[in-house]
Design an enzyme around this catalytic site. Structure first.
Site, PDB file in Angstrom:
ATOM      1  N   GLY A 188      30.359  78.383  71.994  1.00 52.61           N
ATOM      2  CA  GLY A 188      29.724  78.706  73.276  1.00 52.61           C
ATOM      3  C   GLY A 188      29.597  80.204  73.429  1.00 52.61           C
ATOM      4  O   GLY A 188      29.616  80.946  72.437  1.00 52.61           O
ATOM      5  N   VAL A 192      32.935  82.946  77.853  1.00 59.35           N
ATOM      6  CA  VAL A 192      33.878  81.824  77.973  1.00 59.35           C
ATOM      7  C   VAL A 192      34.854  81.830  76.783  1.00 59.35           C
ATOM      8  O   VAL A 192      36.021  81.451  76.922  1.00 59.35           O
ATOM      9  CB  VAL A 192      33.121  80.473  78.100  1.00 59.35           C
ATOM     10  CG1 VAL A 192      34.087  79.309  78.135  1.00 59.35           C
ATOM     11  CG2 VAL A 192      32.259  80.473  79.358  1.00 59.35           C
ATOM     12  N   GLY A 193      34.388  82.311  75.645  1.00 59.95           N
ATOM     13  CA  GLY A 193      35.276  82.412  74.476  1.00 59.95           C
ATOM     14  C   GLY A 193      36.536  83.210  74.797  1.00 59.95           C
ATOM     15  O   GLY A 193      37.643  82.873  74.366  1.00 59.95           O
ATOM     16  N   GLU A 210      33.225  80.177  67.831  1.00 60.67           N
ATOM     17  CA  GLU A 210      31.848  80.261  67.320  1.00 60.67           C
ATOM     18  C   GLU A 210      30.990  80.706  68.503  1.00 60.67           C
ATOM     19  O   GLU A 210      30.608  79.894  69.346  1.00 60.67           O
ATOM     20  CB  GLU A 210      31.397  78.887  66.791  1.00 60.67           C
ATOM     21  CG  GLU A 210      32.220  78.368  65.617  1.00 60.67           C
ATOM     22  CD  GLU A 210      31.946  79.119  64.324  1.00 60.67           C
ATOM     23  OE1 GLU A 210      30.898  79.786  64.228  1.00 60.67           O
ATOM     24  OE2 GLU A 210      32.780  79.054  63.417  1.00 60.67           O
ATOM     25  N   CYS A 244      21.852  79.712  68.278  1.00 60.93           N
ATOM     26  CA  CYS A 244      22.777  80.853  68.255  1.00 60.93           C
ATOM     27  C   CYS A 244      22.411  81.863  67.179  1.00 60.93           C
ATOM     28  O   CYS A 244      22.648  83.049  67.329  1.00 60.93           O
ATOM     29  CB  CYS A 244      24.207  80.375  68.073  1.00 60.93           C
ATOM     30  SG  CYS A 244      24.437  79.365  66.600  1.00 60.93           S
TER      31      CYS A 244
HETATM   32  P1  NAD Z   1      28.111  75.778  77.623  1.00 58.26           P
HETATM   33  O1  NAD Z   1      27.783  76.225  79.015  1.00 58.26           O
HETATM   34  O2  NAD Z   1      27.792  74.400  77.204  1.00 58.26           O
HETATM   35  O3  NAD Z   1      29.637  76.081  77.372  1.00 58.26           O
HETATM   36  C1  NAD Z   1      30.261  75.723  76.166  1.00 58.26           C
HETATM   37  C2  NAD Z   1      31.480  74.893  76.468  1.00 58.26           C
HETATM   38  O4  NAD Z   1      32.386  75.671  77.233  1.00 58.26           O
HETATM   39  C3  NAD Z   1      31.178  73.632  77.275  1.00 58.26           C
HETATM   40  O5  NAD Z   1      31.850  72.536  76.702  1.00 58.26           O
HETATM   41  C4  NAD Z   1      31.678  73.968  78.659  1.00 58.26           C
HETATM   42  O6  NAD Z   1      32.181  72.826  79.324  1.00 58.26           O
HETATM   43  C5  NAD Z   1      32.788  74.955  78.385  1.00 58.26           C
HETATM   44  N1  NAD Z   1      32.943  75.925  79.473  1.00 58.26           N
HETATM   45  C6  NAD Z   1      31.964  76.559  80.158  1.00 58.26           C
HETATM   46  N2  NAD Z   1      32.505  77.400  81.065  1.00 58.26           N
HETATM   47  C7  NAD Z   1      33.852  77.288  80.944  1.00 58.26           C
HETATM   48  C8  NAD Z   1      34.975  77.902  81.604  1.00 58.26           C
HETATM   49  N3  NAD Z   1      34.803  78.796  82.582  1.00 58.26           N
HETATM   50  N4  NAD Z   1      36.221  77.556  81.207  1.00 58.26           N
HETATM   51  C9  NAD Z   1      36.397  76.644  80.235  1.00 58.26           C
HETATM   52  N5  NAD Z   1      35.374  76.034  79.587  1.00 58.26           N
HETATM   53  C10 NAD Z   1      34.129  76.342  79.931  1.00 58.26           C
HETATM   54  O7  NAD Z   1      27.412  76.660  76.566  1.00 58.26           O
HETATM   55  P2  NAD Z   1      27.003  78.139  76.599  1.00 58.26           P
HETATM   56  O8  NAD Z   1      28.218  78.982  76.668  1.00 58.26           O
HETATM   57  O9  NAD Z   1      25.863  78.366  77.511  1.00 58.26           O
HETATM   58  O10 NAD Z   1      26.428  78.103  75.082  1.00 58.26           O
HETATM   59  C11 NAD Z   1      25.507  78.959  74.661  1.00 58.26           C
HETATM   60  C12 NAD Z   1      26.195  80.035  73.848  1.00 58.26           C
HETATM   61  O11 NAD Z   1      26.807  79.429  72.726  1.00 58.26           O
HETATM   62  C13 NAD Z   1      25.237  81.058  73.323  1.00 58.26           C
HETATM   63  O12 NAD Z   1      25.827  82.315  73.460  1.00 58.26           O
HETATM   64  C14 NAD Z   1      25.124  80.682  71.847  1.00 58.26           C
HETATM   65  O13 NAD Z   1      24.778  81.771  71.026  1.00 58.26           O
HETATM   66  C15 NAD Z   1      26.487  80.145  71.566  1.00 58.26           C
HETATM   67  N6  NAD Z   1      26.493  79.247  70.428  1.00 58.26           N
HETATM   68  C16 NAD Z   1      27.125  79.652  69.305  1.00 58.26           C
HETATM   69  C17 NAD Z   1      27.111  78.836  68.188  1.00 58.26           C
HETATM   70  C18 NAD Z   1      27.790  79.282  66.924  1.00 58.26           C
HETATM   71  O14 NAD Z   1      27.898  78.461  66.032  1.00 58.26           O
HETATM   72  N7  NAD Z   1      28.235  80.514  66.812  1.00 58.26           N
HETATM   73  C19 NAD Z   1      26.469  77.604  68.230  1.00 58.26           C
HETATM   74  C20 NAD Z   1      25.865  77.219  69.402  1.00 58.26           C
HETATM   75  C21 NAD Z   1      25.874  78.043  70.510  1.00 58.26           C
END
Ligand code: NAD
Length: 442
Positions: A188, A192-193, A210, A244
């Protein structure tokens, strides 16, 4: 006890029985995962269409084909991956057995993202099953149709106690994050990471992150611009730019800028017709929130191609600072490769650096003088399909990596083992006190 606590506790208890360890069990679960994908392909495809407007073939090509490939690879190689790995010995251990034994970490939490809801959630699971860990799977609530199909059908194929699916939003993700895991595998955003890593730190739980980032794409003025732009257009606009590893922006010299725009416009037309809005291979932005975010990024910019939109359908026709994650491709002009390298190095380390050039020396220079999760020359995205390459970020784009054997290694503890005989005590005399010059002189 909350639903999340119960799932983690049940997972830990079933893990402790050692049920995940026999190779036959792991292979059986992996084969069941294959059955899930093939028997439920219509549900998977319909859900992905509802979530992201992806076509049936698009879902197969970008979600399930790679997943099936990873599962088959794990089934074929599992015995080799799990076997003890002998290491080089030193003089003192020459007659001992010295090796690394991969052992299952325990209970893993897998948190997926919405943009490729199947690939990014189930590919880590392949590694987790292979590594004999027990895994709690938390798909993204944003791709809600896919999450629902996963929740409803996956437990019909996999062991329910060992691989439960937890659905829900932020609160439902934060709840299990309070629990103790043996590893957390998060896909994600970087924002959030950081929260996930903070939660993991409370239990000293290791993490794989990731994350996203802005992947730059440098086009050398002397390369085949037509082919370069064709590949870049594909890599950027697939899944409506919500990839991503999509090129985030182009760096090129001013002298080729208009040619680059012309070629990209030509390719967009060829790939998605004159009317991408009704064309089934051109997807949609996941929801209104992201639609508004991407539209706001266009404000104040000159749109060279496309730029039309329809909020009711989350449609943005192809048309700086944050990751774009949508079908916008800014072009930034630089004076040459020196400035491009400087531009990249002045920013966070990206997930990928792309470079298009005939000049291998220039490509090697970009490799040597920049840092990123991966570097891809003269193509886009395809490194994702090479299971032998570790897939992951560095710095702000993430930590840890997976795919193929790397997934197995990432979710295993590499245990150092040394087995000595209770004999040949004479060779140890040097280490026992008293430490005399005579003992050291042999
Ligand atoms: P998202 O909003 O779906 O969040 C990802 C996960 O985090 C979800 O399961 C969500 O429930 C959880 N989450 C969200 N907010 C949270 C919080 N405050 N506390 C705990 N958990 C929480 O996805 P996103 O973040 O919008 O995803 C898009 C991002 O992911 C982009 O930055 C993209 O580049 C990255 N991404 C990376 C890869 C990779 O392999 N490196 C792959 C796909 C997406």
């Amino acid at each position: 006890m909350s639903r999340e606590e119960l799932a983690v506790q049940r997972a830990r208890t079933s893990f402790q029985t050692g049920r995940t360890k026999p190779l036959d069990f792991r292979v059986h679960q992996l084969k069941n995962l294959l059955h899930f994908i093939s028997e439920r392909c219509a549900d998977i495809s319909a859900a992905t269409k509802n979530d992201l407007g992806k076509s049936q073939h698009g879902t197969k090509l970008f979600e399930t084909l790679g997943l099936e490939g990873e599962i088959n690879l794990a089934i074929e190689n599992l015995a080799g991956w799990a076997t003890p790995r002998p290491v080089e010995k030193n003089l003192l251990t020459i007659s001992d057995e010295v090796y690394v034994q991969p052992e299952p970490l325990g209970v893993v939490l897998i948190i997926g993202a919405w943009n490729y809801p199947w690939a990014v959630t189930l590919q880590p699971l392949v590694g987790a099953i292979a590594a004999a860990t027990k895994s709690i799977i938390k798909p993204s609530e944003v791709s809600s149709h896919s999450a629902k199909v996963m929740e409803e059908f996956l437990p019909q194929y996999l062991d329910k106690d060992l691989y439960p699916v937890l659905t829900g939003g932020v609160a439902e993700t934060q709840e299990p994050l309070k629990q103790r895991f043996d590893h957390i595998f998060y896909t994600g955003s970087s924002t959030v990471g950081k929260l996930v890593m903070g939660a993991a730190a409370r239990h000293l739980t290791p993490v794989t992150l990731e994350l996203g980032g802005k992947s730059p794409c440098y086009i050398d003025k002397n390369c085949d611009i037509s082919i370069a732009c064709r590949r870049i257009t594909w890599g950027k606009f697939v899944n409506c730019g919500q990839t991503c590893i999509a090129p985030d922006y182009i760096l090129c010299e001013p002298c080729i800028q208009s040619r680059v725009i012309e070629e990209i416009a030509k390719n967009i037309k060829e790939f998605y017709t004159d009317n991408p809005k009704t064309f089934e291979d051109y997807g949609r932005i996941i929801n209104q929130r992201h639609f508004k975010r991407v539209m706001a990024l266009m404000e104040g910019s000159t749109v060279a191609v496309g730029g039309d939109s329809d909020e009711s359908q989350c449609y943005i026709g192809d048309p700086h600072c944050e990751e774009i994650f949508g079908p916008l491709l800014p072009i930034i002009t630089v004076s040459g490769v020196d400035e491009a390298i400087q531009f990249i190095n002045d920013r966070e380390k990206p997930l990928v650096v792309y470079v298009f050039s005939h000049n291998i020396k220039l490509i090697k220079r970009v490799i040597a003088e920049t840092s990123s999760g991966a570097l891809l020359a003269n193509d886009c995205l395809v490194h994702f399909t090479v299971s032998a390459l570790p897939f992951g970020g560095v710095g702000n784009s993430g930590m840890g990596s997976y795919h193929g054997r790397h997934s197995f290694d990432q979710l295993s503890h590499m245990r150092s083992c040394l087995i000595k005989q209770l004999s040949m005590e004479g060779v140890n005399s040097m280490r026992y006190p008293p430490h005399t010059a005579k003992k050291l002189s042999w």
